[in-house]
Design a protein around this motif. Structure first.
Motif, PDB file in Angstrom:
ATOM      1  N   TYR A 313      20.180  19.574 -16.610  1.00  0.00           N
ATOM      2  CA  TYR A 313      19.192  19.463 -17.530  1.00  0.00           C
ATOM      3  C   TYR A 313      18.208  18.322 -15.748  1.00  0.00           C
ATOM      4  O   TYR A 313      18.637  17.666 -15.549  1.00  0.00           O
ATOM      5  N   VAL A 314      16.947  18.526 -16.505  1.00  0.00           N
ATOM      6  CA  VAL A 314      16.189  17.754 -15.573  1.00  0.00           C
ATOM      7  C   VAL A 314      14.748  16.722 -16.098  1.00  0.00           C
ATOM      8  O   VAL A 314      15.025  17.471 -18.004  1.00  0.00           O
ATOM      9  N   TYR A 315      14.346  16.140 -16.463  1.00  0.00           N
ATOM     10  CA  TYR A 315      13.106  15.159 -16.822  1.00  0.00           C
ATOM     11  C   TYR A 315      11.731  15.974 -16.016  1.00  0.00           C
ATOM     12  O   TYR A 315      11.965  15.091 -14.886  1.00  0.00           O
ATOM     13  N   LYS A 316      11.155  17.247 -16.898  1.00  0.00           N
ATOM     14  CA  LYS A 316       9.616  17.447 -16.314  1.00  0.00           C
ATOM     15  C   LYS A 316       8.739  16.230 -16.697  1.00  0.00           C
ATOM     16  O   LYS A 316       9.086  16.407 -17.699  1.00  0.00           O
ATOM     17  N   VAL A 317       7.536  15.467 -16.126  1.00  0.00           N
ATOM     18  CA  VAL A 317       7.104  14.867 -16.366  1.00  0.00           C
ATOM     19  C   VAL A 317       5.947  15.779 -17.101  1.00  0.00           C
ATOM     20  O   VAL A 317       4.902  16.474 -16.243  1.00  0.00           O
ATOM     21  N   ASN A 318       5.893  15.400 -18.525  1.00  0.00           N
ATOM     22  CA  ASN A 318       4.543  16.197 -18.844  1.00  0.00           C
ATOM     23  C   ASN A 318       2.941  16.040 -18.840  1.00  0.00           C
ATOM     24  O   ASN A 318       2.350  14.923 -17.793  1.00  0.00           O
ATOM     25  N   ALA A 319       2.129  16.006 -19.003  1.00  0.00           N
ATOM     26  CA  ALA A 319       0.604  15.759 -19.149  1.00  0.00           C
ATOM     27  C   ALA A 319       0.267  14.523 -19.294  1.00  0.00           C
ATOM     28  O   ALA A 319      -0.188  13.871 -18.932  1.00  0.00           O
ATOM     29  N   ASP A 320       0.819  13.763 -20.954  1.00  0.00           N
ATOM     30  CA  ASP A 320       0.790  12.944 -21.109  1.00  0.00           C
ATOM     31  C   ASP A 320       1.700  11.785 -19.868  1.00  0.00           C
ATOM     32  O   ASP A 320       1.695   9.876 -20.358  1.00  0.00           O
ATOM     33  N   GLY A 321       2.355  12.185 -19.035  1.00  0.00           N
ATOM     34  CA  GLY A 321       2.978  11.038 -18.038  1.00  0.00           C
ATOM     35  C   GLY A 321       4.764  10.902 -18.554  1.00  0.00           C
ATOM     36  O   GLY A 321       4.993   9.813 -18.277  1.00  0.00           O
TER      37      GLY A 321
END
Length: 372
Positions: A313-321
């Protein structure tokens, strides 16, 4: 005097206020941030190293087929030998005598057959004239058959004697390089010795054996569609020798074992290397380097990933940061520092670049550095 005291007190109050403000400001700057990166396509040359064992194309243990003492050694240890070249001679005297006896037995048996045939033919004529009985005729026939069987046995014994005599001259069955021998002239040897007289290794080509895990093989087969296609798609491989230098010639992976080692779960592969200078020797060890060229692929650092039940897994940064976990599929081979992502990310996605295993879902990400 009173004014001076008031002035000093005012200064002290002001100084304490400034120190308090500075302390509060420093605490704010220590609030954590996370390094992020923008995923983009790149080219990568991956290399994986595997411990390998070097074997000659054909390594033959030379053992005697007859018993006797060694009377002559016709090869130098470590020398190149040709197929059919004489290596050792075992005492031939008893085998020459045995052959002479076998030849004499054949001649005797041939004479017996001739006599039995004359007797049988005579009995046949006498039976026709009713001079002898059918019993006498049949007895003569049986005597001829018995003599012919004895002749066949004598000829077989002669063949064995000739073979035994020929086995006293031990020849090399292949072209190659002679190993070391622990036997000398006068040593008594036989066909059941545990240590071979000599080992001859055919080293014009060298076989290098190494192993991949079952999962790696399965991934390659899925990628190419079959074992045969995976072999055809394998790149050229190189070899690191025991002194750390790279062998001058590249090799080709030409075989994948059909069985799995039940103890290690690994599958053996074989690479073939040319050996014109004779630098590689049977039984030596080396490190095989398997390269993979991947063009226009998404590359992420391994420290940007974390695993749960063998899934990456990775952690994506969504539009809300905020951090949002995403499962990715990675290429089975890597360079130990990066993963090539085959699915789960798109070019332009922003991910947490390091320390992913310490972050929780929906953590607010404050980027301190963004790579583009």
């Amino acid at each position: 005097m009173k004014k001076a005291f008031v002035f000093v007190g005012t200064c002290l109050v002001t100084l304490l206020g400034l120190l308090t403000a500075c302390t509060q400001s420093g605490g704010t700057s220590q609030e954590g941030g996370y390094k992020t990166m923008t995923v983009k396509k790149e080219n990568r040359l991956l290399t994986n190293s595997y411990s390998a064992v070097v074997k000659g194309r054909q390594s033959v243990e030379i053992r005697p087929q007859v018993s006797g003492t060694i009377t002559d050694i016709c090869v130098k240890e470590g020398a190149k030998v040709q197929k059919g070249q004489v290596l050792f001679v075992i005492d031939q005297v008893p085998y020459q005598a045995a052959l002479q006896t076998a030849v004499a037995n054949v001649k005797s048996a041939e004479a017996a057959v001739a006599t039995a045939r004359l007797t049988s033919d005579s009995k046949e004529e006498l039976f026709k004239e009713k001079v002898v009985s059918d019993f006498d005729r049949q007895t003569a026939r049986n005597s001829l058959l018995e003599a012919e069987a004895s002749l066949a046995q004598a000829k077989a014994a002669e063949t064995n004697a000739r073979n035994d005599l020929s086995y006293t001259v031990v020849r090399s069955p292949v072209n190659g390089v002679a190993g070391m021998s622990s036997y000398r002239v006068g040593a008594l040897v036989n066909s059941s010795i545990t240590t071979p007289l000599l080992t001859v290794s055919d080293d014009e080509e060298i076989y290098v054996y190494f192993s991949l895990t079952e999962n790696q093989i399965l991934s390659l087969v899925r990628q190419y569609g079959s074992v045969e296609k995976a072999l055809a798609g394998m790149p050229k491989v190189s070899l690191l020798l025991s002194d750390g230098t790279t062998y001058a010639h590249e090799g080709t992976v030409d075989a994948i074992s059909g069985t799995i080692d039940t103890e290690t779960g690994a599958i053996s592969l074989r690479a073939v290397f040319p050996n014109p200078e004779g630098m590689l020797r049977n039984g030596s060890t080396a490190t095989l380097v398997l390269p993979y060229t991947k063009n226009d692929v998404l590359v992420v650092p391994q420290e940007a990933t974390f695993e749960i039940q063998d899934k990456v897994y990775v952690y994506k940064v969504n539009a809300d940061g905020k951090a949002e976990s995403a499962q990715v599929t990675v290429f089975p081979l890597n360079n130990g520092q990066e993963y090539i992502v085959e699915s789960g990310l798109q070019e332009g996605d922003v991910i947490v670049a390091e320390g992913a295993g310490l972050i929780q879902e929906n953590t607010q990400i404050l980027s301190v550095h963004t790579e583009k």
